[in-house]
Design a protein around this motif. Structure first.
Motif, mmCIF file in Angstrom:
data_model
loop_
_atom_site.group_PDB
_atom_site.id
_atom_site.type_symbol
_atom_site.label_atom_id
_atom_site.label_comp_id
_atom_site.label_asym_id
_atom_site.label_seq_id
_atom_site.Cartn_x
_atom_site.Cartn_y
_atom_site.Cartn_z
ATOM 1 N N SER A 82 0.763 -1.244 -0.178
ATOM 2 C CA SER A 82 -0.103 -0.027 -0.009
ATOM 3 C C SER A 82 0.818 1.208 0.014
ATOM 4 O O SER A 82 1.771 1.343 0.782
ATOM 5 N N TYR A 83 0.489 2.178 -0.767
ATOM 6 C CA TYR A 83 1.233 3.423 -0.979
ATOM 7 C C TYR A 83 0.215 4.381 -1.006
ATOM 8 O O TYR A 83 -1.036 4.581 -1.218
ATOM 9 N N TYR A 84 0.651 5.868 -0.511
ATOM 10 C CA TYR A 84 0.110 6.925 -0.799
ATOM 11 C C TYR A 84 0.625 7.589 -2.323
ATOM 12 O O TYR A 84 1.806 7.300 -2.358
ATOM 13 N N ILE A 85 -0.446 8.116 -3.026
ATOM 14 C CA ILE A 85 0.109 8.485 -4.423
ATOM 15 C C ILE A 85 -0.447 10.042 -4.747
ATOM 16 O O ILE A 85 -1.692 10.406 -4.002
ATOM 17 N N ASP A 86 0.474 10.731 -5.223
ATOM 18 C CA ASP A 86 -0.186 12.148 -5.618
ATOM 19 C C ASP A 86 -0.356 11.960 -7.069
ATOM 20 O O ASP A 86 0.595 11.806 -8.140
ATOM 21 N N PRO A 87 -1.583 11.806 -7.731
ATOM 22 C CA PRO A 87 -1.956 11.447 -9.009
ATOM 23 C C PRO A 87 -1.456 12.728 -9.930
ATOM 24 O O PRO A 87 -1.168 12.311 -11.049
ATOM 25 N N ALA A 88 -0.997 13.915 -9.381
ATOM 26 C CA ALA A 88 -0.389 15.017 -10.042
ATOM 27 C C ALA A 88 1.028 14.416 -10.617
ATOM 28 O O ALA A 88 1.465 15.242 -11.569
ATOM 29 N N VAL A 89 1.602 13.814 -9.898
ATOM 30 C CA VAL A 89 3.169 13.459 -10.119
ATOM 31 C C VAL A 89 3.129 12.214 -10.505
ATOM 32 O O VAL A 89 3.771 11.837 -11.625
ATOM 33 N N ALA A 90 2.224 11.113 -10.200
ATOM 34 C CA ALA A 90 2.696 9.746 -10.297
ATOM 35 C C ALA A 90 1.301 9.399 -11.401
ATOM 36 O O ALA A 90 0.362 9.536 -11.224
ATOM 37 N N ILE A 143 -0.833 6.694 -12.859
ATOM 38 C CA ILE A 143 -1.190 5.333 -12.519
ATOM 39 C C ILE A 143 -1.049 4.320 -13.717
ATOM 40 O O ILE A 143 -0.494 3.226 -13.581
ATOM 41 N N GLN A 144 -1.411 4.747 -14.942
ATOM 42 C CA GLN A 144 -1.202 3.633 -16.142
ATOM 43 C C GLN A 144 0.243 3.555 -16.365
ATOM 44 O O GLN A 144 0.843 2.346 -16.894
ATOM 45 N N ASN A 145 1.055 4.538 -16.043
ATOM 46 C CA ASN A 145 2.416 4.398 -16.432
ATOM 47 C C ASN A 145 3.112 3.255 -15.347
ATOM 48 O O ASN A 145 3.923 2.423 -15.649
ATOM 49 N N ILE A 146 2.361 3.568 -14.086
ATOM 50 C CA ILE A 146 3.088 2.372 -12.879
ATOM 51 C C ILE A 146 2.761 0.993 -13.301
ATOM 52 O O ILE A 146 3.306 0.168 -13.482
ATOM 53 N N GLN A 176 5.766 -8.425 -13.955
ATOM 54 C CA GLN A 176 5.131 -8.513 -12.519
ATOM 55 C C GLN A 176 3.427 -8.495 -13.011
ATOM 56 O O GLN A 176 3.022 -7.480 -13.078
ATOM 57 N N ALA A 177 2.891 -9.734 -12.920
ATOM 58 C CA ALA A 177 1.498 -9.523 -13.168
ATOM 59 C C ALA A 177 0.907 -9.347 -11.970
ATOM 60 O O ALA A 177 0.496 -10.419 -11.130
ATOM 61 N N VAL A 178 0.159 -8.178 -11.799
ATOM 62 C CA VAL A 178 -0.388 -7.809 -10.541
ATOM 63 C C VAL A 178 -1.669 -6.954 -10.859
ATOM 64 O O VAL A 178 -1.967 -6.726 -12.028
ATOM 65 N N ASN A 179 -2.705 -6.714 -9.644
ATOM 66 C CA ASN A 179 -3.706 -5.710 -9.792
ATOM 67 C C ASN A 179 -3.082 -4.458 -9.081
ATOM 68 O O ASN A 179 -2.793 -4.533 -8.089
ATOM 69 N N VAL A 180 -3.304 -3.456 -9.896
ATOM 70 C CA VAL A 180 -3.198 -2.209 -9.186
ATOM 71 C C VAL A 180 -4.320 -1.593 -8.886
ATOM 72 O O VAL A 180 -5.027 -0.981 -9.776
ATOM 73 N N ILE A 181 -4.593 -0.921 -7.809
ATOM 74 C CA ILE A 181 -5.945 -0.370 -7.312
ATOM 75 C C ILE A 181 -5.663 0.932 -6.756
ATOM 76 O O ILE A 181 -5.046 1.281 -5.863
ATOM 77 N N PHE A 182 -6.556 2.117 -7.407
ATOM 78 C CA PHE A 182 -6.519 3.387 -7.035
ATOM 79 C C PHE A 182 -7.853 3.595 -6.331
ATOM 80 O O PHE A 182 -8.920 3.443 -6.998
ATOM 81 N N SER A 183 -7.786 4.432 -5.360
ATOM 82 C CA SER A 183 -8.850 4.549 -4.439
ATOM 83 C C SER A 183 -8.738 5.757 -3.493
ATOM 84 O O SER A 183 -7.663 6.083 -3.238
ATOM 85 N N PHE A 184 -10.170 6.620 -3.297
ATOM 86 C CA PHE A 184 -10.303 7.831 -2.610
ATOM 87 C C PHE A 184 -9.511 8.925 -2.763
ATOM 88 O O PHE A 184 -8.784 9.589 -1.960
ATOM 89 N N GLY A 185 -8.551 8.933 -4.135
ATOM 90 C CA GLY A 185 -8.002 9.984 -4.472
ATOM 91 C C GLY A 185 -6.605 9.981 -4.051
ATOM 92 O O GLY A 185 -5.840 10.983 -4.824
#
Length: 220
Positions: free
Chosen positions: A90-98, A100-103, A112-121
């Motif tokens: 689990s990470y904190y993410i700043d969507p203005a910098v990182a 998600i599609q690039n990650i 790495q076959a994974v699920n990447v889940i973005f939530s609550f902004g």
């Protein structure tokens, strides 16, 4: 209606945190409790963990490799240890910098076959490819024998998207994170409530005539 209904909760929280929250709001213990964004499943009455699910989602999972790959990504910050688990990073993410599609692409390029889940902004969770709330829900339906087409699923953030898709009776409950689920607006079997919180779920139950259908199924 409890005899005709299986009550389940799916959350990104840890088990102990989820139980504390349920107690705080005087919510009955569910028949099924999916925690850690779908990485753990517990069954009533003793909150027995589904160990087979744990072995199932371990497929292709390399926690350390994922951590190493994402270590230097700008805009990502690891959450405290208490929010981490064997199958959830689990990470904190700043969507203005990182981005998600690039990650997702970086992880894929590094095999790495994974699920990447973005939530609550602001939260980003990386899970095994076989783990998510939606996949856990479908596993429970198979194990407990309840039909997905008669399953009411309520969601509020991007972490709930795959749980709402498919042949369930979906409801997106009105909240300030609706943009994360905007892609679902044109799907017929997903209802967007006008009211927030529990009132939005009750609104959807009326929309789907949920309890009447459930009782019909148990008496037919």
């Amino acid at each position: 209606h409890r005899k005709a209904i299986i009550f389940g909760i799916a959350t990104g929280r840890r088990l102990d945190d989820a139980l504390t929250t349920l107690k705080l709001h005087n919510i009955s213990q569910p028949d099924v409790l999916i925690t850690g964004q779908g990485t753990e499943i517990h069954y009533a009455p003793n909150l027995t963990e589904d160990a087979v699910w744990g072995r199932h989602i371990d497929h292709l999972w390399n926690r350390q490799a994922v951590r190493d790959i994402l270590m230097e990504i700008p805009g990502l910050e690891m959450q405290p240890r208490r929010y981490q688990s064997a199958f959830k990073i689990s990470y904190y993410i700043d969507p203005a910098v990182a981005d998600i599609q690039n990650i997702r692409q970086i992880l894929l390029r590094n095999e790495q076959a994974v699920n990447v889940i973005f939530s609550f902004g602001q939260f980003l969770d990386v899970l095994p490819v076989r783990a998510s709330k939606g996949l856990a829900l479908r596993w429970c339906a198979e194990q407990l024998g309840f039909p997905l087409e008669n399953t009411l699923v309520a969601g509020v953030t991007g972490a709930d998207a795959d749980m709402l898709r498919g042949n369930t009776l979906g409801v997106v409950v009105d909240n300030r994170h609706l943009a994360e689920l905007s892609d679902l607006a044109n799907i017929d079997k997903i209802y967007f409530s006008k009211k927030p919180h529990a009132a939005g779920i009750l609104e959807a139950m009326n929309h789907y005539n949920f309890f009447s259908k459930a009782l019909e199924d148990t008496t037919s």
